[in-house]
Design a protein around this motif. Structure first.
Motif, short mmCIF file in Angstrom:
data_model
loop_
_atom_site.label_atom_id
_atom_site.label_comp_id
_atom_site.label_asym_id
_atom_site.label_seq_id
_atom_site.Cartn_x
_atom_site.Cartn_y
_atom_site.Cartn_z
N UNK A 24 11.56 -5.62 -33.81
CA UNK A 24 10.70 -4.72 -34.55
C UNK A 24 9.42 -5.39 -35.00
N UNK A 25 8.87 -4.90 -36.09
CA UNK A 25 7.66 -5.46 -36.69
C UNK A 25 7.80 -5.36 -38.21
N UNK A 26 6.94 -6.06 -38.90
CA UNK A 26 6.91 -5.93 -40.36
C UNK A 26 6.62 -4.48 -40.77
N UNK A 27 5.77 -3.80 -40.00
CA UNK A 27 5.42 -2.41 -40.32
C UNK A 27 6.63 -1.50 -40.20
N UNK A 28 7.42 -1.67 -39.16
CA UNK A 28 8.62 -0.85 -39.00
C UNK A 28 9.57 -1.07 -40.18
N UNK A 29 9.76 -2.34 -40.56
CA UNK A 29 10.65 -2.63 -41.68
C UNK A 29 10.14 -2.01 -42.97
N UNK A 30 8.85 -2.11 -43.22
CA UNK A 30 8.28 -1.56 -44.45
C UNK A 30 8.32 -0.03 -44.45
N UNK A 31 8.10 0.58 -43.29
CA UNK A 31 8.17 2.04 -43.21
C UNK A 31 9.58 2.54 -43.45
N UNK A 32 10.54 1.86 -42.88
CA UNK A 32 11.95 2.18 -43.10
C UNK A 32 12.29 2.18 -44.59
N UNK A 33 11.74 1.20 -45.32
CA UNK A 33 12.08 1.04 -46.73
C UNK A 33 11.17 1.84 -47.67
N UNK A 34 10.11 2.44 -47.13
CA UNK A 34 9.20 3.22 -47.97
C UNK A 34 8.34 2.38 -48.89
N UNK B 200 11.32 8.44 -41.21
CA UNK B 200 12.08 9.70 -41.27
C UNK B 200 13.58 9.44 -41.24
N UNK B 201 14.05 8.77 -40.17
CA UNK B 201 15.50 8.69 -39.95
C UNK B 201 16.18 7.70 -40.89
N UNK B 202 15.45 6.72 -41.41
CA UNK B 202 16.05 5.77 -42.35
C UNK B 202 15.50 5.94 -43.76
#
Length: 237
Positions: free
Chosen positions: A142-152, A182-184
């Protein structure tokens, strides 16, 4: 009654959340230095964890300190300082030549560590020093952005977008940052704001998950009305 297929999809999403966030000792989770590791640190590692700038200066002045030394989980002193939010130590180590984009054994870099910790101050420092927001990180590719988006983590997402993080990177779960919001996410304010930032930055609204479901379809299936409205207004299908 929930269909077997829907149950399996929800279970997969729940497992992904647990691995990344809820399992601090799991093989795929970020691992903050344990109390035992903290006690065992000496030299540069100890100074980085404690933010002892005087000790850092002394060790660096001796010219024998290994800036890329690793602990049992492959963390460098700079990563240790990032976990501890010791920004003065990070600055000293970076100026001494420490690699900003090094990864630990789970393939987390300092930018992703700060992002998952919802630590925008440390993230801003790392980015100002030249750390990249574009690396592929973690066991999820993944990326840092994906992780941060997942966590809001809204402010972190804002910073990563400004730093040129790839908006449409697809991880090995076949999810983008937009999909993970959305999904997480929980459909609440933080994840709505995260999704809005990604949409406004130009994230691809049509990239689908492994089952061919678009972000709009995923938001509808979860009853996230505010997300649906934002996506529809942006032209999502």
């Amino acid at each position: 009654i929930m269909s077997a297929r829907r149950f399996l999809r929800l279970s997969a999403a729940a497992a992904a959340v647990a691995l990344l966030v809820l399992a601090p000792h799991g093989a795929s989770a970020q691992q903050i230095p344990s109390p035992a590791e903290q006690r065992a640190y000496t030299g540069l590692q100890q100074a980085a964890w404690r933010g002892d700038v005087q000790a850092l200066d002394r060790l660096l002045a001796q010219g024998k300190a290994d800036l890329e030394m690793r602990d049992a989980n492959g963390r460098t002193p700079l990563q240790i300082a990032t976990y501890a939010k010791q920004r003065d130590a990070i600055r000293r180590l970076a100026h001494a030549g420490a690699k900003l984009d090094a990864m630990d054994v789970q393939r987390y870099d300092a930018v992703t560590i700060a992002s998952v910790a919802d630590d925008p101050q440390t993230l801003a420092l790392l980015l100002s020093l030249g750390a990249s927001a574009k690396q592929t990180t973690s066991p999820y590719d993944g990326t840092a952005l994906i992780a941060a988006a997942h966590l809001g983590h809204v402010e972190v997402v804002r910073q990563l977008i400004a730093a040129g993080a790839p908006l449409d990177h697809v991880n090995n779960l076949h999810w983008t940052a937009l999909i993970e919001s959305i999904v997480l996410g929980d459909g609440g304010t933080r994840h709505q704001q995260t999704l809005a930032l990604l949409v406004e930055a130009g994230a691809n609204l049509q990239l689908a998950d492994r089952d061919g479901r678009t972000p709009l379809q995923l938001a509808r299936s979860r009853g996230y009305a505010a997300m649906v409205a934002k996506l529809e207004a942006a032209g999502a299908k």
